[in-house]
Motif scaffolding. Structure first.
Motif, PDB file in Angstrom:
ATOM      1  N   ARG A   1       5.058   2.083   0.430  1.00 46.13           N
ATOM      2  CA  ARG A   1       4.954   1.847  -1.012  1.00 46.13           C
ATOM      3  C   ARG A   1       3.695   1.038  -1.313  1.00 46.13           C
ATOM      4  NH1 ARG A   1       9.740   1.864   0.818  1.00 46.13           N
ATOM      5  NH2 ARG A   1       9.603  -0.254   1.634  1.00 46.13           N
ATOM      6  N   ILE A   2       2.885   1.558  -2.235  1.00 47.20           N
ATOM      7  CA  ILE A   2       1.726   0.843  -2.767  1.00 47.20           C
ATOM      8  C   ILE A   2       1.969   0.675  -4.258  1.00 47.20           C
ATOM      9  CG2 ILE A   2      -0.777   0.801  -3.003  1.00 47.20           C
ATOM     10  CD1 ILE A   2       0.146   0.835  -0.109  1.00 47.20           C
TER      11      ILE A   2
ATOM     12  N   HIS B   1      -0.961  -3.291  -9.960  1.00 45.22           N
ATOM     13  CA  HIS B   1      -0.712  -4.683 -10.346  1.00 45.22           C
ATOM     14  C   HIS B   1       0.321  -4.796 -11.457  1.00 45.22           C
ATOM     15  CE1 HIS B   1      -3.570  -6.133  -7.598  1.00 45.22           C
ATOM     16  NE2 HIS B   1      -4.659  -6.142  -8.346  1.00 45.22           N
TER      17      HIS B   1
ATOM     18  N   ALA C   1       4.679  -6.967  -9.096  1.00 45.16           N
ATOM     19  CA  ALA C   1       3.950  -6.410  -7.953  1.00 45.16           C
ATOM     20  C   ALA C   1       3.503  -7.485  -6.976  1.00 45.16           C
ATOM     21  CB  ALA C   1       2.749  -5.611  -8.450  1.00 45.16           C
TER      22      ALA C   1
ATOM     23  N   GLU D   1       4.724  -7.544  -3.074  1.00 44.94           N
ATOM     24  CA  GLU D   1       3.847  -7.563  -1.905  1.00 44.94           C
ATOM     25  C   GLU D   1       4.179  -8.744  -1.003  1.00 44.94           C
ATOM     26  OE1 GLU D   1      -0.913  -7.443  -0.741  1.00 44.94           O
ATOM     27  OE2 GLU D   1      -0.317  -7.819  -2.819  1.00 44.94           O
ATOM     28  N   ARG D   2       4.445  -9.889  -1.596  1.00 44.36           N
ATOM     29  CA  ARG D   2       4.722 -11.097  -0.806  1.00 44.36           C
ATOM     30  C   ARG D   2       5.988 -10.954   0.032  1.00 44.36           C
ATOM     31  NH1 ARG D   2       7.868 -15.342  -1.869  1.00 44.36           N
ATOM     32  NH2 ARG D   2       8.096 -14.821  -4.080  1.00 44.36           N
TER      33      ARG D   2
ATOM     34  N   VAL E   1       6.559  -3.864  -1.013  1.00 44.56           N
ATOM     35  CA  VAL E   1       5.447  -2.920  -0.969  1.00 44.56           C
ATOM     36  C   VAL E   1       4.443  -3.396   0.079  1.00 44.56           C
ATOM     37  CG1 VAL E   1       5.739  -2.322  -3.404  1.00 44.56           C
ATOM     38  CG2 VAL E   1       4.072  -4.074  -2.768  1.00 44.56           C
ATOM     39  N   SER E   2       3.636  -2.470   0.558  1.00 44.80           N
ATOM     40  CA  SER E   2       2.633  -2.827   1.561  1.00 44.80           C
ATOM     41  C   SER E   2       1.501  -3.639   0.953  1.00 44.80           C
ATOM     42  CB  SER E   2       2.053  -1.567   2.209  1.00 44.80           C
ATOM     43  OG  SER E   2       3.047  -0.872   2.916  1.00 44.80           O
ATOM     44  N   ARG E   3       1.131  -3.273  -0.280  1.00 47.19           N
ATOM     45  CA  ARG E   3       0.081  -4.003  -0.986  1.00 47.19           C
ATOM     46  C   ARG E   3       0.134  -3.658  -2.465  1.00 47.19           C
ATOM     47  NH1 ARG E   3      -5.000  -0.620   1.534  1.00 47.19           N
ATOM     48  NH2 ARG E   3      -3.642  -0.626   3.342  1.00 47.19           N
ATOM     49  N   SER E   4      -0.501  -4.486  -3.280  1.00 43.72           N
ATOM     50  CA  SER E   4      -0.676  -4.161  -4.694  1.00 43.72           C
ATOM     51  C   SER E   4      -2.169  -4.092  -4.974  1.00 43.72           C
ATOM     52  CB  SER E   4       0.004  -5.205  -5.591  1.00 43.72           C
ATOM     53  OG  SER E   4      -0.586  -6.471  -5.434  1.00 43.72           O
TER      54      SER E   4
END
Length: 283
Positions: A141-142, A145, A190, A194-195, A199-202
């Protein structure tokens, strides 16, 4: 919508709600396309989505799938105003109709997991209730923001447990955080997603699809059986009864690729020659 999308679907009245494109070689982009309803999980959307996923499973030209939503929502979950039509329910009473309806949605979640190809969720906006479940059923998951996530059932006088959420969410982010998010029904933005590893990143909104496509192209460059078996063992590891049993399954997968393909030898030679590998058993 291109010709590929039309070929993928037999539910002709609803093809406009699920778009399929091939923006890069080996990559399929599936877009939920009902932005005025924030891509809610009406059956007019979910039935063609299920058919698209089943067709992609057998499309050997597709190595990676990216799933996203049009407009400002990834998917807002259940559509309480326009649920759409459930197929094959003529003559059923209300209780059995409800069971068939849930089965359709269950099949969508399972179809994502069963795809041979890795699936990247490009979460462009709200992922609420069943929309959160859709995202969690993807392999990666990406998030943009501005995306946010909510286990909404508890807010609607129901349970927050639906479509595998109480199974998938604790495995993604741990039990304490999953319990808290599901029992409070609060939004997770988001940055927090991420934290905590949801998700892998935002990334900025205008970089979302590009980021997903770059990741997809990296995956596409590896051995097809290597990628497929890695996906299988990652998911089966979530169900494994013991570490020892799962390690045996991993080992068999590794031996399969090592002994029955020439991909390992090609990877070694390509690295020495400083070129991309051309895996002979991916043809």
């Amino acid at each position: 919508m291109d010709g590929y999308a039309i070929a993928c679907l037999s539910v002709t009245d609803d093809t406009r709600f699920v778009l399929v494109d091939k923006p890069r070689p080996g990559v399929a982009l599936v877009t939920l396309n009902r932005p005025e309803r924030m891509n809610s999980m009406a059956f007019d959307v979910m039935v063609p989505l299920l058919e698209v996923l089943q067709n992609l499973r057998h499309d050997n030209s597709v190595r990676v799938v990216v799933l996203t939503g049009a407009g400002r929502g990834f998917s807002s979950g259940a559509d309480h105003k326009s649920a759409g039509s459930v197929p094959h329910v003529d003559g059923l009473t209300r209780p059995t109709y409800a069971l068939r309806s849930m089965e359709v949605l269950d099949d969508v979640i399972l179809a994502l997991r069963r795809l041979h190809q890795p699936v990247i969720a490009a979460v462009n906006g709200a992922a609420i209730g069943g929309g959160l479940c859709l995202a969690l059923a993807c392999d990666v998951r990406i998030a943009a923001h501005g995306a946010y996530f909510r286990a909404a059932g508890i807010n609607n006088g129901l349970t927050a447990s639906e479509l595998g959420l109480s199974y998938l969410l604790p495995r993604a982010i741990g039990t304490s955080r999953a319990f808290e998010i599901m029992l409070t029904g609060r939004d997770v933005d988001a940055a927090e997603a991420e934290r905590i590893g949801l998700v892998s990143r935002s990334v900025p909104e205008d970089e979302l699809l590009g980021t997903c496509f770059e990741m997809a192209e990296r995956m596409r460059g590896f051995s097809r059986p290597g990628i497929e078996l890695t996906k299988r063992t990652l998911w089966s590891g979530l169900d494994a009864a013991s570490l020892e049993g799962h390690m045996q399954a991993e080992g068999l997968g590794q031996l399969f690729v090592r002994l029955l393909t020439a991909n390992f030898e090609e990877a070694v030679v390509a690295r020495a020659q400083k070129r991309p590998p051309d895996f002979p058993d991916d043809k």
